[in-house]
Design an enzyme around this catalytic site. Structure first.
Site, PDB file in Angstrom:
ATOM      1  N   LYS A  49      -1.171  -8.335  -4.081  1.00 39.16           N
ATOM      2  CA  LYS A  49      -2.102  -7.209  -3.932  1.00 39.16           C
ATOM      3  C   LYS A  49      -1.332  -5.907  -3.846  1.00 39.16           C
ATOM      4  O   LYS A  49      -0.301  -5.825  -3.190  1.00 39.16           O
ATOM      5  CB  LYS A  49      -2.944  -7.387  -2.671  1.00 39.16           C
ATOM      6  N   SER A  94     -13.018   1.168   4.495  1.00 36.49           N
ATOM      7  CA  SER A  94     -11.711   0.851   5.067  1.00 36.49           C
ATOM      8  C   SER A  94     -10.579   1.497   4.269  1.00 36.49           C
ATOM      9  O   SER A  94      -9.426   1.401   4.664  1.00 36.49           O
ATOM     10  CB  SER A  94     -11.510  -0.663   5.136  1.00 36.49           C
ATOM     11  N   ARG A 114     -11.899   0.289  -9.182  1.00 35.23           N
ATOM     12  CA  ARG A 114     -12.730  -0.635  -8.406  1.00 35.23           C
ATOM     13  C   ARG A 114     -13.892  -1.158  -9.253  1.00 35.23           C
ATOM     14  O   ARG A 114     -14.476  -2.184  -8.956  1.00 35.23           O
ATOM     15  CB  ARG A 114     -13.226   0.044  -7.143  1.00 35.23           C
ATOM     16  N   GLN A 159     -13.520   3.736  -1.827  1.00 29.50           N
ATOM     17  CA  GLN A 159     -14.414   2.582  -1.879  1.00 29.50           C
ATOM     18  C   GLN A 159     -15.835   3.043  -2.191  1.00 29.50           C
ATOM     19  O   GLN A 159     -16.276   4.097  -1.753  1.00 29.50           O
ATOM     20  CB  GLN A 159     -14.390   1.811  -0.565  1.00 29.50           C
ATOM     21  N   HIS A 188       0.847  -1.197   0.000  1.00 29.83           N
ATOM     22  CA  HIS A 188       0.000   0.000   0.000  1.00 29.83           C
ATOM     23  C   HIS A 188       0.878   1.242   0.000  1.00 29.83           C
ATOM     24  O   HIS A 188       1.860   1.304   0.733  1.00 29.83           O
ATOM     25  CB  HIS A 188      -0.890   0.056   1.251  1.00 29.83           C
TER      26      HIS A 188
END
Length: 139
Positions: free
Chosen positions: A53, A115, A96, A119, A26
């Site tokens: 990821k 989170s 997304r 999102q 991240h």
């Protein structure tokens, strides 16, 4: 980058279980270059990640394109390794929605509480998926 020794130890602990290891990167401030994004995902896979990821914060629209392009390149090189990628914040929210078209296997949506920045509420995400991915399957 992640401590390959630590990843190997975790993999040893998981051996014989039905648990998969997600190795995640991240960057909440910026997006590395496209080549760096590809390198990060490849390093995760080389280290033994069951799922690779990454999530990064775009500073400009090109950063979003770099995430999608890196995802597509790694997907084509490693078609059997699950990959999760996204660009965060309002500028990156499109990843997304369309990440699956470029090889990302999963996205995150808001149920009751977000989170991560960008999102999308799950009900809205489902509506968009019905247009973008008319044959998608829901978990």
């Amino acid at each position: 980058i992640y401590g390959e020794d630590k990843i190997k130890k975790v993999l040893e602990l998981l051996d014989g279980t039905k648990t998969s290891l997600i190795v995640s990167f991240h960057d909440f401030k910026k997006t590395p270059s496209r080549d760096e994004l590809v390198s990060i995902l490849k390093q995760q896979i080389a280290a033994g990640a069951h799922v690779a990821k990454l999530a990064a914060m775009p500073q400009k629209e090109e950063d979003v394109l770099n995430v999608l392009s890196a995802t597509l390149e790694v997907r084509r090189q490693f078609p059997c390794i699950p990959i999760i990628t996204m660009s965060m914040g309002p500028t990156g929210a499109v990843t997304r929605l369309v990440g699956g078209l470029f090889g990302s296997d999963l996205t995150f949506a808001v149920g009751s509480q977000s989170s991560a920045p960008g999102q999308i509420p799950v009900a809205e995400l489902r509506q968009c998926f019905n247009v973008i991915h008319p044959t998608h399957t829901e978990a």
